[in-house]
Design a protein around this motif. Sequence first.
Motif, mmCIF file in Angstrom:
data_model
loop_
_atom_site.group_PDB
_atom_site.id
_atom_site.type_symbol
_atom_site.label_atom_id
_atom_site.label_comp_id
_atom_site.label_asym_id
_atom_site.label_seq_id
_atom_site.Cartn_x
_atom_site.Cartn_y
_atom_site.Cartn_z
ATOM 1 N N CYS A 134 1.018 -3.158 -0.550
ATOM 2 C CA CYS A 134 2.039 -2.134 -0.291
ATOM 3 C C CYS A 134 2.912 -1.924 -1.527
ATOM 4 C CB CYS A 134 2.909 -2.544 0.890
ATOM 5 S SG CYS A 134 2.090 -2.513 2.504
ATOM 6 N N ASP A 135 3.402 -3.011 -2.102
ATOM 7 C CA ASP A 135 4.282 -2.920 -3.272
ATOM 8 C C ASP A 135 3.561 -2.288 -4.455
ATOM 9 O OD1 ASP A 135 6.389 -4.083 -1.912
ATOM 10 O OD2 ASP A 135 5.881 -6.115 -2.556
ATOM 11 N N SER A 136 2.285 -2.558 -4.588
ATOM 12 C CA SER A 136 1.508 -1.985 -5.683
ATOM 13 C C SER A 136 1.445 -0.466 -5.568
ATOM 14 C CB SER A 136 0.096 -2.580 -5.679
ATOM 15 O OG SER A 136 -0.717 -1.974 -6.661
ATOM 16 N N PHE A 137 1.225 0.045 -4.376
ATOM 17 C CA PHE A 137 1.196 1.499 -4.180
ATOM 18 C C PHE A 137 2.564 2.118 -4.454
ATOM 19 C CE2 PHE A 137 -2.768 0.819 -1.730
ATOM 20 C CZ PHE A 137 -3.535 1.856 -2.262
ATOM 21 N N ALA A 138 3.622 1.443 -4.009
ATOM 22 C CA ALA A 138 4.974 1.971 -4.221
ATOM 23 C C ALA A 138 5.331 2.056 -5.700
ATOM 24 C CB ALA A 138 5.993 1.108 -3.483
ATOM 25 N N SER A 139 4.809 1.124 -6.493
ATOM 26 C CA SER A 139 5.105 1.120 -7.927
ATOM 27 C C SER A 139 4.424 2.268 -8.664
ATOM 28 C CB SER A 139 4.677 -0.219 -8.550
ATOM 29 O OG SER A 139 3.261 -0.344 -8.561
ATOM 30 N N LYS A 140 3.433 2.872 -8.037
ATOM 31 C CA LYS A 140 2.666 3.936 -8.686
ATOM 32 C C LYS A 140 2.982 5.328 -8.162
ATOM 33 C CE LYS A 140 -1.211 0.716 -9.166
ATOM 34 N NZ LYS A 140 -2.578 0.374 -8.687
ATOM 35 N N ASP A 141 3.631 5.413 -7.003
ATOM 36 C CA ASP A 141 3.880 6.723 -6.392
ATOM 37 C C ASP A 141 5.247 6.686 -5.714
ATOM 38 O OD1 ASP A 141 3.877 9.058 -4.690
ATOM 39 O OD2 ASP A 141 1.685 9.089 -4.850
ATOM 40 N N ASN A 142 6.166 7.546 -6.155
ATOM 41 C CA ASN A 142 7.532 7.499 -5.625
ATOM 42 C C ASN A 142 7.646 8.076 -4.214
ATOM 43 O OD1 ASN A 142 7.340 10.235 -6.088
ATOM 44 N ND2 ASN A 142 8.771 10.257 -7.824
ATOM 45 N N ARG A 143 6.566 8.583 -3.665
ATOM 46 C CA ARG A 143 6.585 9.025 -2.267
ATOM 47 C C ARG A 143 6.400 7.845 -1.314
ATOM 48 N NH1 ARG A 143 1.900 13.382 -2.481
ATOM 49 N NH2 ARG A 143 1.027 11.593 -3.624
ATOM 50 N N VAL A 144 6.027 6.696 -1.855
ATOM 51 C CA VAL A 144 5.767 5.512 -1.029
ATOM 52 C C VAL A 144 7.008 4.630 -0.990
ATOM 53 C CG1 VAL A 144 4.312 3.481 -0.699
ATOM 54 C CG2 VAL A 144 3.330 5.568 -1.697
ATOM 55 N N ARG A 145 7.455 4.310 0.205
ATOM 56 C CA ARG A 145 8.581 3.400 0.407
ATOM 57 C C ARG A 145 8.083 2.211 1.227
ATOM 58 N NH1 ARG A 145 12.376 7.038 3.624
ATOM 59 N NH2 ARG A 145 13.815 5.290 3.469
ATOM 60 N N VAL A 146 8.406 1.018 0.786
ATOM 61 C CA VAL A 146 7.909 -0.199 1.427
ATOM 62 C C VAL A 146 9.069 -1.003 1.999
ATOM 63 C CG1 VAL A 146 6.663 -2.374 1.084
ATOM 64 C CG2 VAL A 146 5.919 -0.307 -0.116
ATOM 65 N N PHE A 147 8.850 -1.533 3.199
ATOM 66 C CA PHE A 147 9.845 -2.378 3.855
ATOM 67 C C PHE A 147 9.143 -3.647 4.333
ATOM 68 C CE2 PHE A 147 10.827 2.075 4.498
ATOM 69 C CZ PHE A 147 12.125 2.171 4.017
ATOM 70 N N HIS A 148 9.715 -4.787 4.025
ATOM 71 C CA HIS A 148 9.170 -6.068 4.459
ATOM 72 C C HIS A 148 10.086 -6.637 5.541
ATOM 73 C CE1 HIS A 148 6.336 -6.089 1.085
ATOM 74 N NE2 HIS A 148 7.345 -5.700 0.319
ATOM 75 N N ILE A 149 9.564 -6.830 6.742
ATOM 76 C CA ILE A 149 10.370 -7.335 7.842
ATOM 77 C C ILE A 149 9.672 -8.534 8.469
ATOM 78 C CG2 ILE A 149 11.336 -5.048 8.312
ATOM 79 C CD1 ILE A 149 9.471 -4.820 10.726
ATOM 80 N N SER A 150 10.415 -9.300 9.257
ATOM 81 C CA SER A 150 9.809 -10.425 9.978
ATOM 82 C C SER A 150 8.935 -9.879 11.096
ATOM 83 C CB SER A 150 10.892 -11.340 10.554
ATOM 84 O OG SER A 150 11.735 -10.620 11.431
ATOM 85 N N ASN A 151 7.910 -10.633 11.436
ATOM 86 C CA ASN A 151 6.927 -10.149 12.402
ATOM 87 C C ASN A 151 7.543 -9.906 13.772
ATOM 88 O OD1 ASN A 151 4.614 -11.263 14.607
ATOM 89 N ND2 ASN A 151 3.983 -9.671 13.180
ATOM 90 N N GLY A 152 7.327 -8.695 14.295
ATOM 91 C CA GLY A 152 7.852 -8.358 15.612
ATOM 92 C C GLY A 152 6.941 -7.442 16.391
ATOM 93 N N GLY A 153 5.779 -7.133 15.826
ATOM 94 C CA GLY A 153 4.837 -6.267 16.520
ATOM 95 C C GLY A 153 4.911 -4.831 16.053
ATOM 96 N N PRO A 154 3.879 -4.031 16.374
ATOM 97 C CA PRO A 154 3.810 -2.646 15.892
ATOM 98 C C PRO A 154 4.943 -1.748 16.383
ATOM 99 C CG PRO A 154 2.056 -3.104 17.479
ATOM 100 C CD PRO A 154 2.669 -4.421 17.130
ATOM 101 N N SER A 155 5.440 -1.977 17.594
ATOM 102 C CA SER A 155 6.532 -1.141 18.102
ATOM 103 C C SER A 155 7.802 -1.342 17.288
ATOM 104 C CB SER A 155 6.803 -1.456 19.579
ATOM 105 O OG SER A 155 5.753 -1.008 20.391
ATOM 106 N N LYS A 156 8.115 -2.585 16.975
ATOM 107 C CA LYS A 156 9.287 -2.872 16.150
ATOM 108 C C LYS A 156 9.115 -2.258 14.763
ATOM 109 C CE LYS A 156 11.912 -6.629 14.001
ATOM 110 N NZ LYS A 156 12.010 -8.102 13.796
ATOM 111 N N ALA A 157 7.921 -2.373 14.193
ATOM 112 C CA ALA A 157 7.667 -1.835 12.856
ATOM 113 C C ALA A 157 7.788 -0.319 12.849
ATOM 114 C CB ALA A 157 6.281 -2.267 12.381
ATOM 115 N N ARG A 158 7.261 0.332 13.855
ATOM 116 C CA ARG A 158 7.367 1.797 13.930
ATOM 117 C C ARG A 158 8.823 2.224 14.101
ATOM 118 N NH1 ARG A 158 2.323 2.267 18.064
ATOM 119 N NH2 ARG A 158 0.631 2.472 16.546
#
Length: 323
Positions: free
Chosen positions: A51-75
């Motif tokens: 994820c971080d690699s893509f963000a470093s190459k394209d400014n349209r990509v934003r990355v967030f690292h969170i503790s595991n909580g499942g897909p609903s929490k991530a969405r």
Amino acid sequence: MMLPKVSIIVPVYNAEKYLATCVDSVLSQSFKDFELLLVDDGSCDSSGIICDSFASKDNRVRVFHISNGGPSKARNYGLDRAFGKYVLFVDADDWIDKRTLDIIANENTIDLLFFGFKQIKNNSSEKCQIPRSPQHISTNLENTLEMLFTDENQCFGFTWNKFFRREILDTFKVRFCEELRYREDEIFTLQYCKYISSIGLSEECPYNYRLLDDSLSHHVNANPNYLVLANIIEAELGNNMWKTNFFEALINRTFTYYFLAISEDIHSINVSTALYECDRFFHQYQKKITTSYLKKILFSIPAQNVRLFVIESLCKLRLKIHY
């Protein structure tokens, strides 16, 4: 700051094998006015680094690292940080065709747009089109929703085959139920539909849904909580939002979930409580419930303790009642 037309939200969990394909498919879109939010949901593999690699190459990509909580929490985390006029969800082990965003590119007033998808397993691909394929905008909401809700392809129950208007999501605080790990997409879409005035249908099938035996994002190992699902949809019935065939479709889906709770979730719930709820609901709406002859006999037994004994016996013997 110019806000993007579309926010694409991808929950990521241990998806290193497929993630690059997913992200590349987004970044290669012919329509360029979008942002991509990658929400790393506590991955234990190299997904976060990818994820971080893509963000470093394209400014349209934003990355967030969170503790595991499942897909609903991530969405939900992504929704709270999105800026686009429309929102599209993509699973990290799926991918989208190059012209996917073209479907919404020229739309500015439509509230919800459905499109088809392709089911991919091994080397085979099967198209699942939206019923009544030709693209159009419908304001006859309940008939259209009933058609989509009962469609055999389950197109209503996914969130990744739709464009949602972010203003509606934020104004009415529509978010995924983080308590659910099964059918949460269906509940999200249902609650969103309370606030819309138009639906678009597209014959296109630009989403590629990868069927994997070990897929986490597709909930193969999820523990269905049918009782919670039934409770949520019944609460929506009580809001008096729906009056026509869609109302009856919701009634039948609710009863199905109540029945599945007592026939499938016997080891994870209080069966007596679930039976009471199912029995109460059946007798409240029995004139509108279309169900099997066996279930009608079962719920015609006057004594609840006898009915409970019959159901528990069936469950312990693992006999399947056809829904």
